[in-house]
Design a protein around this motif. Structure first.
Motif, PDB file in Angstrom:
ATOM      1  N   TRP A  91     -82.862 -38.692 -55.613  1.00 37.29           N
ATOM      2  CA  TRP A  91     -83.079 -37.219 -55.139  1.00 37.29           C
ATOM      3  C   TRP A  91     -82.371 -37.069 -53.727  1.00 37.29           C
ATOM      4  O   TRP A  91     -81.766 -36.233 -53.293  1.00 37.29           O
ATOM      5  CB  TRP A  91     -84.690 -36.857 -55.154  1.00 37.29           C
ATOM      6  N   LEU A 124     -81.256 -25.919 -55.750  1.00 34.41           N
ATOM      7  CA  LEU A 124     -80.533 -26.364 -54.859  1.00 34.41           C
ATOM      8  C   LEU A 124     -80.031 -25.200 -53.873  1.00 34.41           C
ATOM      9  O   LEU A 124     -79.896 -25.743 -52.843  1.00 34.41           O
ATOM     10  CB  LEU A 124     -79.375 -27.183 -55.504  1.00 34.41           C
ATOM     11  N   TYR A 176     -80.801 -29.339 -65.186  1.00 28.15           N
ATOM     12  CA  TYR A 176     -81.968 -29.959 -64.963  1.00 28.15           C
ATOM     13  C   TYR A 176     -81.723 -31.283 -64.215  1.00 28.15           C
ATOM     14  O   TYR A 176     -82.268 -32.322 -64.457  1.00 28.15           O
ATOM     15  CB  TYR A 176     -82.730 -30.250 -66.239  1.00 28.15           C
ATOM     16  N   TRP A 177     -80.664 -31.280 -63.341  1.00 25.15           N
ATOM     17  CA  TRP A 177     -80.525 -32.362 -62.449  1.00 25.15           C
ATOM     18  C   TRP A 177     -79.947 -33.661 -63.228  1.00 25.15           C
ATOM     19  O   TRP A 177     -80.020 -34.771 -62.780  1.00 25.15           O
ATOM     20  CB  TRP A 177     -81.441 -32.618 -61.470  1.00 25.15           C
ATOM     21  N   ARG A 206     -76.089 -36.594 -59.229  1.00 33.37           N
ATOM     22  CA  ARG A 206     -77.390 -36.383 -59.694  1.00 33.37           C
ATOM     23  C   ARG A 206     -78.454 -37.445 -59.629  1.00 33.37           C
ATOM     24  O   ARG A 206     -78.081 -38.647 -59.494  1.00 33.37           O
ATOM     25  CB  ARG A 206     -77.158 -35.935 -61.279  1.00 33.37           C
ATOM     26  N   ALA A 240     -81.256 -25.454 -62.422  1.00 35.09           N
ATOM     27  CA  ALA A 240     -81.604 -26.562 -61.353  1.00 35.09           C
ATOM     28  C   ALA A 240     -80.561 -26.173 -60.186  1.00 35.09           C
ATOM     29  O   ALA A 240     -81.175 -26.401 -59.080  1.00 35.09           O
ATOM     30  CB  ALA A 240     -81.359 -27.632 -61.991  1.00 35.09           C
ATOM     31  N   ALA A 276     -86.350 -35.995 -61.739  1.00 32.57           N
ATOM     32  CA  ALA A 276     -85.414 -35.721 -60.609  1.00 32.57           C
ATOM     33  C   ALA A 276     -86.129 -36.196 -58.994  1.00 32.57           C
ATOM     34  O   ALA A 276     -85.342 -36.818 -58.323  1.00 32.57           O
ATOM     35  CB  ALA A 276     -84.860 -34.319 -60.542  1.00 32.57           C
ATOM     36  N   THR A 294     -78.539 -36.535 -54.085  1.00 32.68           N
ATOM     37  CA  THR A 294     -78.262 -35.104 -54.655  1.00 32.68           C
ATOM     38  C   THR A 294     -78.543 -34.032 -53.300  1.00 32.68           C
ATOM     39  O   THR A 294     -77.724 -33.339 -52.876  1.00 32.68           O
ATOM     40  CB  THR A 294     -79.430 -34.653 -55.592  1.00 32.68           C
ATOM     41  N   THR A 295     -79.608 -34.192 -52.635  1.00 32.94           N
ATOM     42  CA  THR A 295     -79.904 -33.310 -51.680  1.00 32.94           C
ATOM     43  C   THR A 295     -78.730 -33.433 -50.212  1.00 32.94           C
ATOM     44  O   THR A 295     -78.406 -32.475 -49.695  1.00 32.94           O
ATOM     45  CB  THR A 295     -81.027 -33.731 -50.752  1.00 32.94           C
TER      46      THR A 295
END
Length: 368
Positions: free
Chosen positions: A201, A234, A164-165, A195, A230, A273, A204-205
């Motif tokens: 966010w 991704l 869950y990130w 994370r 999660a 997240a 993370t991306t």
């Protein structure tokens, strides 16, 4: 692979936990992994230090003693595990840069010992090479290459863990699948990433995109993205953004972020997240949710355990139908099993998943 070394779990003198329970948990895991092991409580700091020098795999559970914890810097070969979470958000013990290949698990309670033992065994059975793709301590991948043959021409599998990130969960969750895939002829990249609970966010991306780009690089053959929970989100999002990906696999993935946020999945994990609700951050959800990105234009394998969370089961079934209706090449695989069975290399659902992946990548029939 042959594994003759005994796994030693050493506990620090100030650890607050029931030793009998830790021993029961460890013994079950030793038996499941087919290894010899024991739990050794250190009566004092010198005994704890001596145990860290054991020649085989070592799992260290230091407890609160600052002197025991400070030993991490000189013993990165051990797998260190804290049963507790940091006192404040962003705090981490030990310092993340304490050594190449160092592993520190925290915040998973007594169950974290299970994952620590697994990680210690998997990295001894099939050693990995850690490859950084950025300067932050969480920007790396552990790469396992197939034995024999021309490893440089092996198809690439990039694995993205779930949780869950949240930062208490890490790439160790995917160790077993990486070992299994390397045994099937893949160059397996186990990708860690920053994370969003600590870094946002966008970080993370960005990390997933950079890690996938490094793994894909000049890959001479297929590139497969495999994400759990999660990580399924991704993986599908990254596949939509990187046309070098030839197959995207979601294992119990959170594939509809809008509906996941509305249903408060993971105690509000989606909203936390992405930094807001779907109404508050519509652009972020539109860019990030696999359901919103359809058609992805990439072949997909959507895997779901029938005994998993009912909302994840619902998301997986609806997503697969929507992707097929949008024109994507999608295979939906549902079998009995729970949320973690899909990342258990010995489970029937993973064996079926691996067969489907290798059937795509090795059309001649190679699967081991």
């Amino acid at each position: 692979m042959i594994f003759a070394s005994e796994v030693l779990v050493v506990t620090g003198p100030a650890l607050v936990a029931d030793l009998r329970l830790l021993t029961e948990v460890a013994d079950r895991e030793f038996a499941a992994l087919g290894v010899q092991g024991r739990v050794s409580p250190a009566a004092d700091l010198p005994a704890f230090r001596d145990a860290l020098e054991s020649p085989g795999p070592v799992v260290a559970v230091p407890g609160s003693d600052p002197e025991a914890r400070a030993l991490f810097a000189g013993h990165p070969r051990a797998v260190w595990v804290d049963l507790t979470k940091p006192a404040a958000p962003g705090d981490r013990f030990p310092p993340p840069a304490s050594g190449p290949g160092a592993t520190y698990l925290y915040g998973r309670g007594v169950g974290g010992l299970t994952w620590a033992i697994r990680h210690a065994v998997h990295r001894m059975r099939w050693p990995a090479r850690r490859v950084p793709y950025g300067e932050h301590p969480d920007q790396w991948a552990e790469v396992r290459l197939p034995e024999g043959g021309d490893a440089g021409r092996a198809p690439v599998a990039v694995l993205l863990h779930g949780g869950y990130w949240r930062s208490v969960w890490g790439a160790d969750l995917m160790d077993a699948l990486c070992v299994d895939l390397a045994g099937r002829g893949f160059a397996a990249w186990n990708l860690e990433y920053r994370r969003p609970d600590l870094h946002g966010w966008a970080a993370t991306t960005e990390d997933v995109a950079r890690g996938v780009a490094l793994a894909a690089g000049d890959a001479p053959g297929p590139v497969v993205l495999i994400g759990h929970s999660a990580g399924g989100q991704l993986a599908l999002r990254a596949a939509a953004d990187d046309r070098r990906v030839t197959l995207a696999v979601s294992l119990a993935g959170v594939v509809d972020l809008v509906e996941g946020e509305r249903r408060h999945l993971g105690d509000g994990a989606v909203e936390a997240a992405l930094g807001g609700t779907a109404d508050e951050a519509p652009g972020t959800y539109r860019d990030s949710s696999p359901m919103e990105r359809l058609p992805l234009g990439v072949p997909q394998l959507v895997v779901q355990g029938g005994g998993d969370n009912l909302d994840l089961l619902d998301l997986g079934r609806r997503y697969a139908r929507a992707a097929q209706d949008a024109g994507d090449d999608v295979t939906y695989l549902e079998m009995s099993g729970g949320h973690f069975d899909v990342i258990d290399a010995a489970s029937p659902i993973w064996r079926a998943t691996a067969g489907a992946i290798t059937g795509r990548v090795f059309p001649s029939g190679r699967s081991s």
